[in-house]
Design a protein around this motif. Structure first.
Motif, PDB file in Angstrom:
ATOM      1  N   GLY A 166      46.503  51.909  37.245  1.00 23.66           N
ATOM      2  CA  GLY A 166      47.443  50.787  37.229  1.00 23.66           C
ATOM      3  C   GLY A 166      46.798  49.430  37.436  1.00 23.66           C
ATOM      4  N   LEU A 167      45.448  49.368  37.398  1.00 20.63           N
ATOM      5  CA  LEU A 167      44.765  48.111  37.679  1.00 20.63           C
ATOM      6  C   LEU A 167      44.631  47.226  36.436  1.00 20.63           C
ATOM      7  N   ILE A 168      44.448  45.934  36.685  1.00 23.33           N
ATOM      8  CA  ILE A 168      44.024  44.997  35.651  1.00 23.33           C
ATOM      9  C   ILE A 168      42.520  44.873  35.796  1.00 23.33           C
ATOM     10  N   VAL A 169      41.799  45.287  34.758  1.00 18.50           N
ATOM     11  CA  VAL A 169      40.339  45.366  34.822  1.00 18.50           C
ATOM     12  C   VAL A 169      39.747  44.209  34.025  1.00 18.50           C
ATOM     13  N   LEU A 170      38.820  43.486  34.648  1.00 20.42           N
ATOM     14  CA  LEU A 170      38.091  42.433  33.958  1.00 20.42           C
ATOM     15  C   LEU A 170      36.652  42.892  33.791  1.00 20.42           C
ATOM     16  N   THR A 171      36.103  42.778  32.598  1.00 17.57           N
ATOM     17  CA  THR A 171      34.716  43.171  32.363  1.00 17.57           C
ATOM     18  C   THR A 171      33.964  41.988  31.776  1.00 17.57           C
ATOM     19  N   ALA A 172      32.777  41.731  32.268  1.00 11.25           N
ATOM     20  CA  ALA A 172      31.941  40.633  31.780  1.00 11.25           C
ATOM     21  C   ALA A 172      30.608  41.213  31.323  1.00 11.25           C
ATOM     22  N   PHE A 173      30.528  41.515  30.023  1.00 11.16           N
ATOM     23  CA  PHE A 173      29.342  42.115  29.426  1.00 11.16           C
ATOM     24  C   PHE A 173      29.027  41.399  28.114  1.00 11.16           C
ATOM     25  N   LEU A 196      34.423  44.253  36.694  1.00 14.70           N
ATOM     26  CA  LEU A 196      33.187  44.968  36.385  1.00 14.70           C
ATOM     27  C   LEU A 196      32.234  43.982  35.722  1.00 14.70           C
ATOM     28  N   ASP A 197      31.161  43.656  36.403  1.00 15.06           N
ATOM     29  CA  ASP A 197      30.216  42.682  35.875  1.00 15.06           C
ATOM     30  C   ASP A 197      28.966  43.389  35.333  1.00 15.06           C
ATOM     31  N   GLY A 198      28.440  42.868  34.238  1.00 11.54           N
ATOM     32  CA  GLY A 198      27.307  43.501  33.576  1.00 11.54           C
ATOM     33  C   GLY A 198      26.115  43.721  34.475  1.00 11.54           C
ATOM     34  N   ASP A 199      25.743  42.732  35.264  1.00 12.10           N
ATOM     35  CA  ASP A 199      24.592  42.879  36.158  1.00 12.10           C
ATOM     36  C   ASP A 199      24.893  43.850  37.286  1.00 12.10           C
ATOM     37  N   ASN A 200      26.103  43.776  37.828  1.00  6.32           N
ATOM     38  CA  ASN A 200      26.445  44.602  38.988  1.00  6.32           C
ATOM     39  C   ASN A 200      26.412  46.097  38.682  1.00  6.32           C
ATOM     40  N   VAL A 201      26.942  46.499  37.519  1.00  4.72           N
ATOM     41  CA  VAL A 201      26.988  47.939  37.229  1.00  4.72           C
ATOM     42  C   VAL A 201      25.583  48.500  36.980  1.00  4.72           C
ATOM     43  N   ARG A 202      24.631  47.636  36.632  1.00  7.29           N
ATOM     44  CA  ARG A 202      23.263  48.109  36.410  1.00  7.29           C
ATOM     45  C   ARG A 202      22.522  48.354  37.731  1.00  7.29           C
ATOM     46  N   HIS A 203      23.139  48.012  38.836  1.00 11.02           N
ATOM     47  CA  HIS A 203      22.546  48.335  40.134  1.00 11.02           C
ATOM     48  C   HIS A 203      22.901  49.752  40.584  1.00 11.02           C
ATOM     49  N   GLY A 204      23.909  50.347  39.957  1.00  4.73           N
ATOM     50  CA  GLY A 204      24.333  51.672  40.387  1.00  4.73           C
ATOM     51  C   GLY A 204      24.649  52.579  39.218  1.00  4.73           C
ATOM     52  N   LEU A 205      25.859  52.439  38.679  1.00  7.01           N
ATOM     53  CA  LEU A 205      26.334  53.326  37.616  1.00  7.01           C
ATOM     54  C   LEU A 205      25.346  53.420  36.453  1.00  7.01           C
ATOM     55  N   ASN A 206      24.803  52.286  36.031  1.00  7.70           N
ATOM     56  CA  ASN A 206      23.933  52.265  34.853  1.00  7.70           C
ATOM     57  C   ASN A 206      22.496  51.859  35.176  1.00  7.70           C
ATOM     58  N   LYS A 207      22.039  52.178  36.378  1.00 14.50           N
ATOM     59  CA  LYS A 207      20.683  51.780  36.770  1.00 14.50           C
ATOM     60  C   LYS A 207      19.616  52.512  35.973  1.00 14.50           C
ATOM     61  N   ASP A 208      19.988  53.621  35.327  1.00 19.13           N
ATOM     62  CA  ASP A 208      19.015  54.387  34.549  1.00 19.13           C
ATOM     63  C   ASP A 208      18.857  53.872  33.125  1.00 19.13           C
ATOM     64  N   ILE A 215      27.841  50.359  27.421  1.00 18.67           N
ATOM     65  CA  ILE A 215      29.231  49.998  27.132  1.00 18.67           C
ATOM     66  C   ILE A 215      30.124  51.223  27.114  1.00 18.67           C
ATOM     67  N   ARG A 216      29.613  52.359  26.630  1.00 21.44           N
ATOM     68  CA  ARG A 216      30.430  53.582  26.639  1.00 21.44           C
ATOM     69  C   ARG A 216      30.842  53.947  28.058  1.00 21.44           C
ATOM     70  N   ARG A 217      29.893  53.908  28.978  1.00 25.26           N
ATOM     71  CA  ARG A 217      30.207  54.261  30.364  1.00 25.26           C
ATOM     72  C   ARG A 217      31.199  53.273  30.972  1.00 25.26           C
ATOM     73  N   VAL A 218      30.963  51.975  30.736  1.00 27.69           N
ATOM     74  CA  VAL A 218      31.855  50.962  31.292  1.00 27.69           C
ATOM     75  C   VAL A 218      33.261  51.135  30.718  1.00 27.69           C
ATOM     76  N   GLY A 219      33.335  51.450  29.422  1.00 25.73           N
ATOM     77  CA  GLY A 219      34.636  51.664  28.800  1.00 25.73           C
ATOM     78  C   GLY A 219      35.393  52.814  29.434  1.00 25.73           C
ATOM     79  N   GLU A 220      34.682  53.910  29.727  1.00 29.50           N
ATOM     80  CA  GLU A 220      35.342  55.067  30.353  1.00 29.50           C
ATOM     81  C   GLU A 220      35.817  54.720  31.762  1.00 29.50           C
ATOM     82  N   VAL A 221      34.990  53.968  32.507  1.00 27.31           N
ATOM     83  CA  VAL A 221      35.399  53.545  33.855  1.00 27.31           C
ATOM     84  C   VAL A 221      36.614  52.628  33.782  1.00 27.31           C
ATOM     85  N   ALA A 222      36.603  51.688  32.845  1.00 29.54           N
ATOM     86  CA  ALA A 222      37.733  50.778  32.690  1.00 29.54           C
ATOM     87  C   ALA A 222      39.006  51.543  32.361  1.00 29.54           C
TER      88      ALA A 222
END
Length: 635
Positions: free
Chosen positions: A539-546, A501-513, A525-532
């Protein structure tokens, strides 16, 4: 006098002493506040009450007379305000700043009085003083009439739940005890009080300076007044807890008393209703039921205990019950919910951070809570509802709040104990707000966890890995995305199931508002945390760059996950180095004032204090950093 006469005399004296002590032990207690605009005479009135009730020792009186001569009292022997205005700043300015508590009693009742400041900037102090009061004395200067602050304090008193209000029209001596002036002020205030829901108002014309209608009424100067003196009213006003006693039983558990294996009791202060042995009760939030076997106090068992009393309840069954639970009437229990509408009085210098996690304390319950953007702020001077994105110091607003687990509650209008709460900053432990619950949100009652057969452990087992969140944080340009991408490539070669989950990428969709204000960053960050968290459930290994600039939000995400599954990776690159790289040209725009709220320039970055992994990009290439991280987490 004979020995027998001496004995009889001593016995009579002893009886008198016992009767006197019994009388004072059984006195009811009245807690009240005095409030009003600046220089309306609040402190003088309280000083007069203390003086007239003979609650000043001789040494205090001597010191008071000396202090009065120093400040000058325009011919008055005593400046009664000095009894209450204890802070040096208050005496210098001639105003009340802090809440001053004083204790006194009469033959009929004991009193605790809080002298509340009149300045608008001390609203939080006034709310604190009013939170436990049964009655409010709102003073009005007879020369000035009903002012903005008069309305403000009346509104706040009603908001806090005070049912009895006294309008003390003070300084009547300065308007020649004019009956018409008094009646005009009383009529204006009563009309305003009725408009905000205050039903019980007693208007009394007084002079704190002269003592008119304080201890006896009517004074010779107000023969036209036919009501009680202030003291008479305070001694006789009904502030019994009958309202609470007749309501269904509720007791928040404060302590589990287990001195030995043969005794287990649940101690607390009864918030409403009454209880006796044999009553059926329900433990909340679990919903388990039992019956009361005994009520234990220090001096023995009780036949019954009611609202306002502390007791220890013993139950017939071995039920899981601990601090924070509520014992209630089995057939009429309170609700549990995790989403509410509430009024907030903001008490901190730092404004409300929408979406940030705070501690909420309600009775003996402590939970994590987030506050949504306020529905509106209340202008207590005009009662207008104003649009608001946050709440500043002393602001009052209505907002929705969400707790991390259901809490037991009732509407504040019905039960102060189970409806009133405070918010605490998780970093500083400072109290930032007081709140009053209106109701739980309907969506909270209609949305339930749906049980599933395939657990997160099963998802992880078939992937042959332990779920993790690798949380990369650091300044813009630090190298977070580059290093996270390298780590994911190496994990892919190891046949690990991952998602970045990359900071710029999620702002194109999930957090575009969302923008880049502090509130929007928190929500991002709250939204990204819930998605993570959902991805780790898969069962995934999630990497976040924010950038994730605030510790509070990183800690919030950490608390969403099981112990050991959140790995904070601090990509530690100095601001000067990050700015030199400036791959996207963002620092240049921020320095030119073309980009607002940019982290490191005009918005703060709070570096991790104890990250699991720290990467110094001046000593490692992205590939080397990725190898180091893989070796540290041993996936």
């Amino acid at each position: 006098m004979s020995d027998s006469e001496v004995y009889r005399t001593d016995a009579l004296i002893a009886e008198d002493i016992d009767a006197y002590l019994a009388q004072h032990q059984n006195k009811t207690m009245l807690r009240f506040i005095t409030c009003g605009s600046v220089d309306d005479g609040k402190s003088t009135l309280i000083g007069r009450l203390l003086y007239d009730s003979k609650m000043i020792f001789e040494d205090q009186l001597a010191a008071l007379e000396s202090d009065s001569r120093k400040v000058g009292t325009q011919g008055q022997d005593i400046d009664f305000a000095l009894l209450v205005d204890g802070l040096a700043a208050e005496r210098e300015q001639g105003i009340t700043i802090d809440v001053a508590y004083r204790f006194f009693n009469t033959e009929r009742r004991k009193f605790i009085v809080a002298d509340c400041p009149g300045h608008e900037q001390y609203t939080r102090n006034m709310v604190t003083g009013a939170s436990t009061a049964d009655l409010a004395i709102i003073l009005v200067d007879a020369r000035k009439g009903v002012l903005v602050q008069t309305r403000r304090h009346a509104y706040l008193s009603h908001l806090i739940g005070i049912r009895n209000v006294v309008l003390a029209v003070n300084k009547m001596d300065l308007v020649d005890y004019d009956e018409a002036a008094f009646k005009a002020i009383a009529a204006e205030f009563s009309a305003f009080a009725a408009s905000i829901g205050i039903e019980d108002v007693t208007a009394i014309p007084i002079s704190g300076f002269k003592g008119d209608n304080i201890t006896s009424a009517p004074s010779v100067s107000t023969p036209w007044y036919g009501g009680p003196s202030l003291i008479d009213h305070l001694e006789t006003v009904d502030v019994s807890s009958s309202h609470d006693v007749v309501r269904p039983f509720r007791m928040p558990v404060q302590w589990v008393n287990r001195p030995n294996l043969d005794f287990r009791g649940f101690a607390g202060l009864i918030a409403a209703g009454s209880v006796k042995p044999g009553d059926q009760v329900r433990i909340l939030p679990s919903g388990k039921t039992s019956s009361v076997t005994s009520l234990v106090k220090m001096d023995g068992d009780q036949d019954e205990a009611a609202a306002g009393e502390s007791t220890t309840i013993c139950l017939a069954d071995e039920i899981d019950c601990s601090r924070g639970d509520v014992i209630a009437a089995a057939d009429d229990a309170p609700q549990s919910s995790d989403q509410f509408e509430a009024t907030l009085v903001w008490m901190a210098d730092e404004a409300l951070h929408v979406g940030r996690a705070y501690w909420l304390k309600l009775a003996t319950q402590t939970v994590s809570v987030t506050v949504h953007q306020p529905k509106y702020e209340i202008n207590v001077n005009t009662l207008e509802h104003l649009a608001a994105k946050t709440l500043e110091l002393n602001a009052i607003g209505v907002a929705e709040i969400t707790t991390d687990r259901p809490i037991v509650f009732e509407a504040y209008a019905d039960n102060r104990t189970l409806g009133g709460f405070i918010l605490i900053d998780k970093i500083t432990n400072a109290t930032v707000a007081a709140g009053m619950i209106h109701f739980s949100l309907r969506r909270a009652q209609n949305v339930h966890w749906q049980p599933v057969d395939i657990t997160r452990e099963e998802h992880a087992r078939i992937k042959n890995q332990k779920p993790r969140v690798l949380w990369f944080t650091g300044l813009s340009g630090a190298g977070k995305s580059t290093i996270a991408n390298e780590v994911e490539k190496q994990l892919n070669l190891m046949n690990r199931h991952t998602f970045l989950l990359d900071g710029d990428n999620v702002r194109h969709g999930l957090n575009k508002d969302l923008g880049f204000t502090e509130a929007d960053r928190i929500e991002n960050i709250r939204r990204v945390g819930e998605v993570a968290r959902l991805m780790t459930d898969a069962g995934l290994i999630v990497l976040t760059a924010f950038i994730s600039p605030f510790r509070a939000e990183r800690d919030m995400v950490r608390k969403l996950l099981p112990e050991g599954e959140f790995i904070e990776i601090f990509v530690d690159t100095p601001l000067s180095v990050a700015e030199q790289r400036d791959v996207k040209g963002l620092y240049k725009k921020a320095r030119a004032g073309e980009l607002k709220n940019f982290t490191g320039i005009d918005s703060p970055y709070e570096p991790p204090e104890n990250p699991e992994i720290r990467i110094d990009t001046s000593k490692m290439s992205p590939a080397e950093a990725a190898n180091f991280i893989i070796n540290q987490i041993m996936i």
